[in-house]
Design an enzyme around this catalytic site. Sequence first.
Site, short mmCIF file in Angstrom:
data_model
loop_
_atom_site.label_atom_id
_atom_site.label_comp_id
_atom_site.label_asym_id
_atom_site.label_seq_id
_atom_site.Cartn_x
_atom_site.Cartn_y
_atom_site.Cartn_z
N ASP A 88 0.81 -1.21 0.00
CA ASP A 88 0.00 0.00 0.00
C ASP A 88 0.85 1.27 0.00
OD1 ASP A 88 -2.20 -1.59 0.01
OD2 ASP A 88 -2.77 -1.23 2.09
N ASN A 162 -5.14 8.70 1.55
CA ASN A 162 -5.55 7.99 2.75
C ASN A 162 -5.96 8.91 3.90
OD1 ASN A 162 -5.56 5.30 2.12
ND2 ASN A 162 -3.72 4.77 3.28
N ASP A 163 -4.98 9.69 4.40
CA ASP A 163 -5.29 10.45 5.60
C ASP A 163 -4.28 11.57 5.83
OD1 ASP A 163 -2.99 9.12 6.66
OD2 ASP A 163 -4.23 7.50 7.40
N ALA A 204 -6.81 2.29 7.30
CA ALA A 204 -5.39 2.48 7.62
C ALA A 204 -5.24 2.92 9.08
CB ALA A 204 -4.77 3.48 6.65
N LEU A 207 -8.42 3.13 11.34
CA LEU A 207 -8.94 1.85 11.83
C LEU A 207 -8.17 1.39 13.06
CD1 LEU A 207 -10.80 -0.62 11.48
CD2 LEU A 207 -9.06 -1.59 9.96
N GLN A 262 3.77 9.64 4.44
CA GLN A 262 4.97 9.82 3.62
C GLN A 262 5.45 11.26 3.57
OE1 GLN A 262 4.05 8.11 -0.22
NE2 GLN A 262 4.01 6.03 0.58
#
Length: 278
Positions: A88, A162-163, A204, A207, A262
């Site tokens: 991922d 994602n976030d 991700a 959760l 990242q």
Amino acid sequence: EGPTSAAPPERAPRVPPAGSVKRCLVVADLEKPGVREFRWELLPWLEQRVERVELQGDVRAFVKARSALPLEAQAEDLPDLVVVLGGDGAILAAVRAFSAHPVPTVGINFGRVGFLASTPAGHWEEVLTGILAGQGVLEPRMRLAAHLMPRAGGTMRAVALNDVVVQRGLTQGMLTVALSVDGEWVADYRADGLIVATPSGSTAHSLSAGGPVLFPSMLALVVTPICPQGLAYRPLVLHPESRLEITVTDASGMTTLVVDGQGFYPMRQGDSVMLTRH
């Protein structure tokens, strides 16, 4: 008559027609076990079926090089399909590389979880054959735009699939962050941090912190506190068009804004980040 509103944008998945993939880019995380060997199996297979095949073996360098290009240059010579070999994290990196001009992306999983890189390595030929034959489904995914506004001046913008996470430093205690939605104060969280996730990112970090799992192609925002001090602090699911503002109101040291796990940006007490649907 009552008020009317424009129809929502079309979100139904569509099927790219057979023969639409002329140029394929393979992004390979060569640090993953098995990827180095597998690429020599995949590349000849693709070269027999599409007109142009390219390989990028250094994911970080590729993202950095594309991000440094002017937006006009980023829009030129885009691939019709990106095939990611890895986990991922490699998918997130590939999406960052094409954040200004998204392209269809499929992940072949050589990682551990594979929520995004959902094609098992043992089924790659079946999946890619279907995509090239016009049997693949293109599924839109919502993204987040983050606009960091340091109190000392200057700005930073980033896009997340994602976030976006505001989290405490390794050597400091809990943070206090204030959350406002559409200009209305919601709560002051005393916690290790605060996560704002898309439906893709609901599986991700959110959760792991106790947030709900959302269907990946739906439209919503999830706000999940990390280890909050207080029983009243629970995850929130918000409208996708909500405008969120997170302000660091109390911190004993450096706070970090993390984009997709990242991108890392320092925040200090008094700094704010605005989050909207991209």
